[in-house]
Design an enzyme around this catalytic site. Structure first.
Site, PDB file in Angstrom:
ATOM      1  N   HIS A 138     -10.407   5.555  -1.583  1.00  0.00           N
ATOM      2  CA  HIS A 138     -10.469   4.760  -0.345  1.00  0.00           C
ATOM      3  C   HIS A 138     -11.514   3.642  -0.473  1.00  0.00           C
ATOM      4  O   HIS A 138     -12.032   3.150   0.525  1.00  0.00           O
ATOM      5  CB  HIS A 138     -10.865   5.627   0.875  1.00  0.00           C
ATOM      6  CG  HIS A 138      -9.867   6.665   1.258  1.00  0.00           C
ATOM      7  ND1 HIS A 138     -10.239   7.943   1.610  1.00  0.00           N
ATOM      8  CD2 HIS A 138      -8.526   6.621   1.375  1.00  0.00           C
ATOM      9  CE1 HIS A 138      -9.170   8.654   1.914  1.00  0.00           C
ATOM     10  NE2 HIS A 138      -8.113   7.873   1.778  1.00  0.00           N
ATOM     11  N   ASN A 165       0.886  -1.166   0.000  1.00  0.00           N
ATOM     12  CA  ASN A 165       0.000   0.000   0.000  1.00  0.00           C
ATOM     13  C   ASN A 165       0.929   1.222   0.000  1.00  0.00           C
ATOM     14  O   ASN A 165       1.369   1.678   1.043  1.00  0.00           O
ATOM     15  CB  ASN A 165      -0.890  -0.061   1.252  1.00  0.00           C
ATOM     16  CG  ASN A 165      -1.829   1.132   1.392  1.00  0.00           C
ATOM     17  OD1 ASN A 165      -1.675   2.142   0.705  1.00  0.00           O
ATOM     18  ND2 ASN A 165      -2.783   1.024   2.297  1.00  0.00           N
ATOM     19  N   ARG A 192      -2.126  -1.662  -3.848  1.00  0.00           N
ATOM     20  CA  ARG A 192      -3.156  -0.630  -3.834  1.00  0.00           C
ATOM     21  C   ARG A 192      -2.834   0.358  -4.947  1.00  0.00           C
ATOM     22  O   ARG A 192      -1.716   0.868  -5.013  1.00  0.00           O
ATOM     23  CB  ARG A 192      -3.169   0.101  -2.499  1.00  0.00           C
ATOM     24  CG  ARG A 192      -4.160   1.252  -2.472  1.00  0.00           C
ATOM     25  CD  ARG A 192      -4.018   2.101  -1.218  1.00  0.00           C
ATOM     26  NE  ARG A 192      -5.019   3.163  -1.197  1.00  0.00           N
ATOM     27  CZ  ARG A 192      -4.843   4.341  -0.608  1.00  0.00           C
ATOM     28  NH1 ARG A 192      -3.710   4.608   0.024  1.00  0.00           N
ATOM     29  NH2 ARG A 192      -5.791   5.235  -0.634  1.00  0.00           N
ATOM     30  N   ARG A 230      -5.229  18.612   2.967  1.00  0.00           N
ATOM     31  CA  ARG A 230      -6.059  18.964   1.798  1.00  0.00           C
ATOM     32  C   ARG A 230      -7.304  19.724   2.246  1.00  0.00           C
ATOM     33  O   ARG A 230      -7.907  19.393   3.262  1.00  0.00           O
ATOM     34  CB  ARG A 230      -6.480  17.706   1.038  1.00  0.00           C
ATOM     35  CG  ARG A 230      -5.306  16.974   0.407  1.00  0.00           C
ATOM     36  CD  ARG A 230      -5.736  15.650  -0.221  1.00  0.00           C
ATOM     37  NE  ARG A 230      -4.842  14.591   0.234  1.00  0.00           N
ATOM     38  CZ  ARG A 230      -5.113  13.304   0.168  1.00  0.00           C
ATOM     39  NH1 ARG A 230      -6.255  12.886  -0.332  1.00  0.00           N
ATOM     40  NH2 ARG A 230      -4.246  12.423   0.611  1.00  0.00           N
ATOM     41  N   GLU A 250      -7.181  -2.360   4.840  1.00  0.00           N
ATOM     42  CA  GLU A 250      -7.073  -2.319   3.385  1.00  0.00           C
ATOM     43  C   GLU A 250      -6.179  -3.444   2.884  1.00  0.00           C
ATOM     44  O   GLU A 250      -6.437  -4.026   1.825  1.00  0.00           O
ATOM     45  CB  GLU A 250      -6.496  -0.955   2.945  1.00  0.00           C
ATOM     46  CG  GLU A 250      -7.460   0.209   3.110  1.00  0.00           C
ATOM     47  CD  GLU A 250      -6.784   1.578   3.017  1.00  0.00           C
ATOM     48  OE1 GLU A 250      -5.997   1.920   3.934  1.00  0.00           O
ATOM     49  OE2 GLU A 250      -7.029   2.312   2.055  1.00  0.00           O
TER      50      GLU A 250
HETATM   51  C1  LIG Z   1      -6.833   8.527  -1.872  1.00  0.00           C
HETATM   52  C2  LIG Z   1      -6.228   9.019  -0.611  1.00  0.00           C
HETATM   53  O1  LIG Z   1      -6.515  10.109  -0.176  1.00  0.00           O
HETATM   54  O2  LIG Z   1      -5.403   8.183   0.020  1.00  0.00           O
HETATM   55  P1  LIG Z   1      -4.570   8.462   1.366  1.00  0.00           P
HETATM   56  O3  LIG Z   1      -5.571   8.685   2.446  1.00  0.00           O
HETATM   57  O4  LIG Z   1      -3.770   7.200   1.562  1.00  0.00           O
HETATM   58  O5  LIG Z   1      -3.731   9.674   1.110  1.00  0.00           O
HETATM   59 MG   LIG Z   2      -4.838   5.452   4.222  1.00  0.00          MG
END
Ligand SMILES: CC(=O)OP(=O)(O)O
Ligand SMILES: [Mg+2]
Ligand SMILES: Nc1ncnc2c1ncn2[C@@H]1O[C@H](COP(=O)(O)OP(=O)(O)O)[C@@H](O)[C@H]1O
Length: 409
Positions: free
Chosen positions: A183, A10, A94, A244, A390
């Site tokens: 996710h 992953n 992944r 983000r 996961e």
């Molecule tokens: C798609 C995504 O945001 O994955 P991660 O949470 O692992 O950054």
């Molecule tokens: Mg994660």
């Protein structure tokens, strides 16, 4: 000898989580994590569960994902669980963005690699790392099937009404702009485990899954199928995340371009890497934010506001998905924040008694690795903490795929 082991990788933007499993009983033989890849302070933590040995840690620079995977291979070899083992059946990866091309786990060939590469612009933090993981694993074991399990796959059941943005259809189709969701492996696994916790079949249960890790997303799952999710074309839409922004008025981007004089790349970096909790208060780790709030010093107000913005967004999605589903049997909290941060769960559900949702304080503060209910007995909607896995889900899907294709001779 029948090969029954699956190695799962992953690969995140700056980390690799891995597990080696024996699929006869889905037991873990080894697991570990490489973090802070590309920094001076990289760290590899490896736990050889099969031998019962203690965890081992290595610190020091690990330059990139290729070096990380080679370091993982060395650690596995020390426990005689190396990648050269004839018992290894496949390596499962992944892959974050599969676009509309992949709805199922897929054995990687050159066409699949090219498609994952083509999708880099819509998953710039993730798909390059996933590709490096696959290519490095191929170089180490060219004879083995490499299987890609896509974060987007579970969301391909979303109806067009949820998957389409309200923009010009021709432009959207030309550029394949739609909501893909991410996710998905976690949302699939957790929604199923939630049904199991309730003692019901997944087909009979409607669940809101809140995957709150560094990246965070919510999904509405009706009878085992995703009908809406908070991430969109890229993993930037939706909830407030570690770094983000999640949802914002798209005109913010025009404004930053025209008035702020920023370039597209600068805005991309701002919204993906310098926003969210980090941008709001200087910390992206929920533990640190709670510490600042609890200590109550000069550092507390910014942390508190960041927490409140995070919760406000989360609550809006719970309400939205209640409306989308019409009937909700359970809400499931999962991933690093969802599984560990009791104050987040408490605050997200506070005031939702009118929707039949409540959290019991004593149950909420229990620490456990097990799936568990945290709502008071008799609540109309079950509120649950359901640890995600996961890696197990990827291993299961990988083995199911190569298991059917394999001839044991
Ligand atoms: C798609 C995504 O945001 O994955 P991660 O949470 O692992 O950054
Ligand atoms: Mg994660
Ligand atoms: N005890 C805890 N309390 C609050 N937050 C936690 C705790 N443990 C981990 N976290 C949060 O979980 C996040 C990582 O979650 P994880 O699901 O591993 O994310 P990812 O897979 O995206 O790296 C960390 O950034 C941290 O904020």
């Amino acid at each position: 000898m029948t090969a029954t082991r699956v190695l799962v990788l992953n690969s995140g933007s700056s980390s690799v989580k891995y597990q080696l499993l024996d699929m006869r009983d889905s037991s873990r033989l080894a697991m570990g994590l490489v973090e802070r890849i590309g920094e001076e302070t990289s760290r590899l933590k490896h736990t050889p569960l099969a031998t019962g040995g203690a965890s081992r840690e290595r610190t020091g620079p690990i330059a990139d994902h290729e070096a990380a995977l080679k370091a993982v291979a060395e650690e596995l070899a020390k426990d005689e669980l190396g990648l050269d083992s004839p018992e290894l059946a496949a390596i499962g990866h992944r892959v974050v963005h599969g676009g509309q091309s992949f709805t199922e786990p897929t054995v990687v060939d050159d066409t699949v690699l090219a498609e994952i590469e083509r999708l880099i612009p819509v998953a710039p933090l993730h798909n390059p790392a996933n590709l490096t993981g696959i290519r490095t694993a191929q170089a180490l074991r060219p004879d083995l099937p490499q299987v890609a399990v896509f974060d987007t796959a579970f969301h391909t059941t979303m109806p067009e009404s949820a998957a389409r943005y309200a923009i010009d259809v021709k432009t959207a189709d030309e550029h394949r702009i739609r909501r893909y969701g991410f996710h998905g492996t976690s949302h699939a696994y957790v929604s199923r485990e939630t049904a199991r916790l309730l003692g019901r079949a997944p087909e009979d249960v409607n669940v809101i899954v809140l995957h709150l890790g560094n990246g965070a997303s919510a999904s509405a799952v009706r009878g085992g199928k995703c009908v809406d999710t908070s991430m969109g074309l890229t993993p930037l839409e939706g909830l407030v995340m570690g770094t983000r922004s999640g949802d914002l008025d798209p005109a913010v981007i025009f404004h930053l371009t025209r008035v702020g004089g920023m370039s597209t790349d600068e805005i991309d970096t701002l919204l993906n890497k310098k926003s969210g909790l980090l941008g709001l208060c200087g910390d992206n780790d929920m533990r640190e934010i709670r510490r600042r709030i609890d200590e109550g010093g000069a550092d507390a107000p910014a942390a508190r506001l960041a927490f409140e913005i995070y919760i406000h967004r989360l609550k809006k999605y719970i309400g939205a998905y209640y409306a989308v589903l019409g009937r909700v049997d359970a809400i499931a909290f999962t991933a690093g924040v969802g599984e560990n941060a009791a104050p987040v769960r408490e605050a997200a559900v506070a005031g939702l008694e009118g929707l039949g949702m409540a959290v019991d304080d004593a149950l909420n503060t229990v620490r456990s690795q097990e799936a568990r209910l945290i709502s008071p007995a008799g609540s109309p909607v079950a509120v649950a903490v359901v640890p995600t896995d996961e890696e197990l889900e990827i291993a299961t899907q990988t083995y199911a795929l190569v298991g059917t294709a394999r001839t044991d001779n």
